[in-house]
Design an enzyme around this catalytic site. Sequence first.
Site, mmCIF file in Angstrom:
data_model
loop_
_atom_site.group_PDB
_atom_site.id
_atom_site.type_symbol
_atom_site.label_atom_id
_atom_site.label_comp_id
_atom_site.label_asym_id
_atom_site.label_seq_id
_atom_site.Cartn_x
_atom_site.Cartn_y
_atom_site.Cartn_z
ATOM 1 C CG HIS A 102 115.064 43.495 68.818
ATOM 2 N ND1 HIS A 102 115.482 43.610 67.501
ATOM 3 C CD2 HIS A 102 114.583 44.708 69.150
ATOM 4 C CE1 HIS A 102 115.273 44.829 67.075
ATOM 5 N NE2 HIS A 102 114.723 45.527 68.047
ATOM 6 C CG ASP A 103 111.351 44.904 67.053
ATOM 7 O OD1 ASP A 103 111.796 45.554 66.090
ATOM 8 O OD2 ASP A 103 111.489 45.244 68.242
ATOM 9 C CG ASP A 120 115.413 51.538 65.178
ATOM 10 O OD1 ASP A 120 115.036 50.396 65.432
ATOM 11 O OD2 ASP A 120 114.785 52.568 65.510
ATOM 12 C CG ASP A 176 119.890 48.809 66.466
ATOM 13 O OD1 ASP A 176 119.383 47.757 66.898
ATOM 14 O OD2 ASP A 176 119.416 49.489 65.535
ATOM 15 C CD GLU A 194 113.083 47.973 62.191
ATOM 16 O OE1 GLU A 194 113.254 49.162 62.468
ATOM 17 O OE2 GLU A 194 112.497 47.192 62.948
HETATM 18 O O1 TEU Z 1 111.182 48.812 65.195
HETATM 19 C C1 TEU Z 1 110.555 49.537 64.181
HETATM 20 C C2 TEU Z 1 109.158 49.144 63.933
HETATM 21 O O2 TEU Z 1 108.437 49.936 63.369
HETATM 22 C C3 TEU Z 1 108.590 47.762 64.129
HETATM 23 O O3 TEU Z 1 109.533 46.961 64.664
HETATM 24 C C4 TEU Z 1 107.338 47.798 65.025
HETATM 25 O O4 TEU Z 1 106.587 48.866 64.677
HETATM 26 C C5 TEU Z 1 107.681 47.920 66.506
HETATM 27 O O5 TEU Z 1 108.541 46.879 66.848
HETATM 28 C C6 TEU Z 1 106.381 47.844 67.335
HETATM 29 O O6 TEU Z 1 105.848 46.554 67.372
HETATM 30 C C7 TEU Z 1 112.431 49.414 65.578
HETATM 31 C C8 TEU Z 1 113.101 48.551 66.635
HETATM 32 O O7 TEU Z 1 113.450 47.303 66.065
HETATM 33 C C9 TEU Z 1 112.144 48.404 67.794
HETATM 34 O O8 TEU Z 1 112.695 47.534 68.794
HETATM 35 C C10 TEU Z 1 111.911 49.777 68.393
HETATM 36 O O9 TEU Z 1 110.904 49.671 69.393
HETATM 37 C C11 TEU Z 1 111.447 50.783 67.323
HETATM 38 O O10 TEU Z 1 112.175 50.716 66.107
HETATM 39 C C12 TEU Z 1 111.675 52.203 67.829
HETATM 40 O O11 TEU Z 1 113.054 52.452 67.853
#
Ligand code: TEU
Length: 561
Positions: free
Chosen positions: A329-330, A200, A98, A257
């Site tokens: 994972h989000d 990311d 990542d 992403e």
């Molecule tokens: O997430 C980026 C992001 O903007 C969205 O996933 C969302 O805004 C965030 O998950 C809040 O709900 C990436 C990663 O996938 C995430 O796990 C990290 O928290 C984020 O960047 C910061 O690195």
Amino acid sequence: MKKQWWHGKTAYQIYPKSFFDTNGDGIGDLQGVIRKLDYLKDLGVDIVWLSPCYVSPLADQGYDIADYYAIDPRFGTMEDMDQLLAEAKKRDMYILMDLVVNHCSDEHEWFKKACEDPFGKYGKYFYIEQVKDGKLPCNWRSYFGGPVWEKLPGHDDLYYLHVFHKKQPDLNWENPELREEIYKMMNWWLDRGLAGFRIDAIINIKKALPFKDYPADREDGLCSVHNMLHEAKGVGVFLGEMRDRTFKPHNSFSVGEVFNEKEEELPDFIGDDGYFSSMFDFAETVFGQSGDGWHASSGITPDDYRNCVFATQRKIGQIGYISNIIENHDEPRGVSRYIPEGEATPAAKKMLATVYFLLRGLPWIYQGQEIGMENIKLNSIDEVDDISSIDNYKVALAAGVSEKEALHMIELYGRDNARTPFQWNASENAGFTTGTPWLRVNPNYTQINLAAQKDDPDSIFQYYRALSRLRKDPAYQETLVYGAFIPYLEDHHNVMAYLRRTDDQTILVIANYQTQPQTLPLPGKVNRILLANTGNVSIQNGQIDLEGYQAVVLELGNVIQ
Ligand code: TEU
Ligand code: CA
């Protein structure tokens, strides 16, 4: 579109902390990933994306990196990483890490030096602004709540920017010296044998400057970062430079992403000479979201889901190769989000698997999705780890939502749903650890676990294996990998159906997205049934009688379209 080695592959996302723990500390580790490579190979996995396992205080579970060149001891050592790369290579598997470079951790050396000398070399790696009479440089809201400006430790009149958590200071990509540091690090990893990266939050690296306010969109006087992103121009200059300095020379795989991309920029992002090899389709993940917070979000129906997916397929067309997911994972678990409450039977889960996996694009499986893992029920906010969930809980309470309803909202949308430990078997802690798991195991592990499915020919696990095998079957691969995507019965309620077509072959994917059976017309003669998620398939007089949540894949002849 130029054909690439990865187009016909199956991809998988591992969240190492919750995958498999080999030393009993309750935290998944790299040795655990190594132990499970044969399992992944058997599932049909070729490409593996590891969520971050670099040195980190884990303020955002590793998306806050304190040393890009070292593995956090909680996950293992650099020797473990090298062993993983070697073991994957033996199995013709490809490891991605990542790449989190919109920000680093406030415990990174660079930031510590910036605090010592805010206007020196390292101070310029960040956005540090003088603040007079408390007026912040802009009123943007962090993705995790509150202002994006935090006082620089040791300085009363200096603030630093963090669009995410305050422990994630934004790196200043306008600074060529900083960019050189990033490319050097990326090449160091690619030279080490990494196949590429998942990138990311990358759209955030280009800020619309100078800093300015946008109209407040909540009582807190702040506004969404998306206002700024909409105006930011020129992210492509950085992304093109990154591609030319790192990915291209290594011919590596990269998947972005990317939220908030501008449609006209798609060819630049994932075209033949795009910044990235691919990017994820998030249309269905953002559907119904509200700027007011999760409590104001609306759900998604089967027709909404289908329409989102079809819109992306149409938008991408032949421009490039999108990456298709139902979760990550989000996000909450896909089977809990995209199948109506109470209807997520194994058949329904396999139906969902069918309709996303055979879309045009690279199919990604998120750990646990292959056995139908579901969202976790909550008893109290104290059980929640996710900083984004905790922020949204506070926002909901402030908006007058009851504690019970605010907690239910986290059950629906919280990021912990996908971060509960992988359910390997029905033994204690689902076989994930012999210690105390860092995050509660979903109590349904006694019913939903790999051991219960591994040898069951009708299991969700075996169905994902069959989907991956079908997509790689030489008789159908050209059509399923490169065939045109053509919607079918797209306005038909609770039906998700589409053709995948080349000059020589037509394959129909057709699913009844409800519990009630329905009979549907077929667009051509059926040559053969390639796959079905439930028992018998009833076809007569040019129609198909679909049971509840039945999905069928058919090869057709002389199609009328
Ligand atoms: O997430 C980026 C992001 O903007 C969205 O996933 C969302 O805004 C965030 O998950 C809040 O709900 C990436 C990663 O996938 C995430 O796990 C990290 O928290 C984020 O960047 C910061 O690195
Ligand atoms: Ca461990």
